[in-house]
Scaffold this active site. Structure first.
Site, mmCIF file in Angstrom:
data_model
loop_
_atom_site.group_PDB
_atom_site.id
_atom_site.type_symbol
_atom_site.label_atom_id
_atom_site.label_comp_id
_atom_site.label_asym_id
_atom_site.label_seq_id
_atom_site.Cartn_x
_atom_site.Cartn_y
_atom_site.Cartn_z
ATOM 1 N N CYS A 122 0.838 -1.205 0.000
ATOM 2 C CA CYS A 122 0.000 0.000 0.000
ATOM 3 C C CYS A 122 0.871 1.253 0.000
ATOM 4 O O CYS A 122 1.610 1.481 -0.948
ATOM 5 C CB CYS A 122 -0.988 -0.031 1.162
ATOM 6 S SG CYS A 122 -2.312 1.185 0.970
ATOM 7 N N HIS A 148 -3.811 -4.959 0.009
ATOM 8 C CA HIS A 148 -3.337 -5.473 1.298
ATOM 9 C C HIS A 148 -3.382 -7.002 1.305
ATOM 10 O O HIS A 148 -4.440 -7.572 1.590
ATOM 11 C CB HIS A 148 -4.218 -4.928 2.431
ATOM 12 C CG HIS A 148 -3.984 -3.483 2.693
ATOM 13 N ND1 HIS A 148 -3.005 -3.037 3.548
ATOM 14 C CD2 HIS A 148 -4.585 -2.379 2.199
ATOM 15 C CE1 HIS A 148 -3.016 -1.716 3.580
ATOM 16 N NE2 HIS A 148 -3.958 -1.289 2.763
ATOM 17 N N GLU A 155 -2.337 -8.994 3.490
ATOM 18 C CA GLU A 155 -2.671 -9.495 4.836
ATOM 19 C C GLU A 155 -4.163 -9.423 5.125
ATOM 20 O O GLU A 155 -4.637 -9.970 6.113
ATOM 21 C CB GLU A 155 -1.868 -8.718 5.889
ATOM 22 C CG GLU A 155 -2.332 -7.299 6.204
ATOM 23 C CD GLU A 155 -1.890 -6.229 5.184
ATOM 24 O OE1 GLU A 155 -1.477 -6.601 4.064
ATOM 25 O OE2 GLU A 155 -1.965 -5.033 5.519
#
Lengths: 251, 199
Positions: B79, B181, B183
């Site tokens: 990001c 993202h 994650e």
């Protein structure tokens, strides 16, 4: 093209899920971590946790819960309830929340939105609006719908976005709990008023209500609680139906 | 060992949890000394380009991240962390990025900003951590700025915003940045992190 998001919402009190009804395959339907994980595995795109007591005494329990949630959730989640300051938000974000939901506190003190966006970026700031009425004069309510303010929903949404809200969670108080469909006209009206994503909430009683929402509005997401709580409908079921109807979803 | 650069920006907890989940060992690094034991580095980030670059420059972290990259070891920016790998950003005119990838960061245009939610990522298959998959899996985005590499070959993947395709992964060889993202992108994201851990 962005996929339309399906967001189950869980009400939390004292670190436990409120409205605990029987939920298949869970040892403990009141455990938010287990339930959240079941939602993620069942196709949820995102989750929303609302601390309905939002009392100071329960705060440490909520923070600990967020920490536990972030260890098992690999999808984004919003936490709301009782956020009145940058510090309240910081605690939740540090514990692992992705976004912060604010409602009553922002109506009381709109600069809160500016402060939160300034510190964490507007993508972290979700403004929740409890709307009474569905017409052009629909009013903003606070304290979970118990107090009606003089603000109209669209004006407040516009002002909030200017201050720093990165997303609007629009909950129709009229439609909420009735399970007879989302407040389509109101949703579309708010979308016209702002350039940030709008999440529609209140009224979902079936998978088809989501199809109606996405086929008749440009809502980015649909949020619901009760329809998912008994486990008879999963986010996956909803998205499968949406896909069949030609709506872009993540499956 | 993966070093996760700690410069006070955003939510490192989620990234750490994802790495734990797939069994990759990691540690926070905030000084050059911490890097000695790392074979890989992740530059995470949520926030403002200016604030992030100021911290990274003043602490000397920008310099050792650059040196680490020049040694040929893998770096992944996530990001804002991806945007910082470029030279400049419209978000912070005049601020110099780490500059490992030629190009700049521009503000998104279009009807709805931020670009928030799940979107399909179409990889061109030129980098091993971004598999070329006809299904174009969905990843989770939350951003208002996007990388614009100077060299078109440095664009590794794109996503369709309805009006236009934007570049969402940049890189060359050992340096890669992703706008989404991983994650927070479910199974697709965890697999990407696993591939980074092996590359």
């Amino acid at each position: 093209m962005l996929a339309r998001r399906i967001i189950p919402c869980l009400d939390i009190r004292g670190g436990r899920v409120v409205k605990g009804v029987a939920f298949k395959n869970l040892r403990d339907a009141g455990d938010p971590v287990e339930r959240a994980k079941a939602y993620m595995d069942g196709g949820a795109d995102e989750l929303c946790f609302l601390d309905v007591t939002a009392s100071i005494e329960d705060r440490p329990l909520l923070i600990e819960l967020v920490r536990k949630l972030s260890r098992v959730l690999f999808i984004p989640f919003t936490v709301g309830g009782g956020v009145r300051s940058v510090n309240d938000a910081k605690e939740l974000l540090r514990a692992g929340a992705d976004k912060i939901g604010v409602n009553t506190a922002a109506v009381a003190r709109p600069e809160l939105l500016e402060e939160l966006a300034g510190h964490f970026g507007n993508q972290c700031v979700v403004l929740s609006i409890d709307a009474l009425g569905q017409g052009i004069d629909a009013k903003v309510t606070t304290h979970g719908g118990r107090e009606v303010t003089g603000r109209t929903v669209c004006d407040w949404a516009r002002e909030a976005v200017e201050l720093g809200a990165g997303e609007i969670l629009l909950n129709s108080v009229d439609a909420d709990g009735a399970r007879s469909g989302f407040a389509i006209d109101l949703v579309e009206r708010v979308i016209d008023a702002v350039r940030v994503p709008v999440i529609a909430s209140g009224g979902a009683g079936s998978a088809n209500d989501f199809a109606e929402l996405f086929m008749h509005t440009r809502a980015h997401a649909g949020l619901a609680a009760s329809i998912f709580h008994d486990g008879s409908t999963t986010p996956y079921d909803v998205k499968k139906l949406l896909q069949d109807k030609g709506v872009e979803v993540r499956l | 060992m993966i070093g996760v650069v700690d410069y006070g920006a955003g939510n490192l907890q989620s990234l750490g949890n994802a790495l734990d989940h797939i069994g990759l060992s990691w540690q926070l690094v905030d000084s050059a000394g911490d890097l000695a034991s790392c074979e890989r580095v992740i530059l995470p980030g949520v926030g403002h380009f200016r604030a992030a670059m100021e911290t990274l420059s003043q602490s000397g972290q920008a310099a050792w991240v650059a040196a680490f990259a020049k040694s040929g070891k893998p770096i992944l920016g996530i990001c804002l962390g991806a945007q910082l790998l470029l030279e400049s950003s419209e978000e912070a005119p005049g601020v110099v990025g780490i500059g490992l990838i030629p190009g700049r960061v521009r503000k998104l245009t279009g009807e709805t900003i931020p670009h928030m939610g799940w979107n399909r990522v179409r990889s061109n298959g030129s980098h091993p951590i971004l598999e070329s998959d006809e299904q174009a899996p969905h990843f989770y985005f939350a951003h208002s700025y996007v990388c614009e590499p100077g060299d078109p070959d440095a664009s590794l993947a794109v996503t369709d915003r309805g009006t236009d395709d934007v570049c969402v992964a940049v890189g060359c060889e050992n340096v890669v940045g992703v706008q989404f993202h991983p994650e927070k992108s479910g199974v697709a994201g965890l697999s990407l992190l696993e591939r980074f851990g092996r590359c």
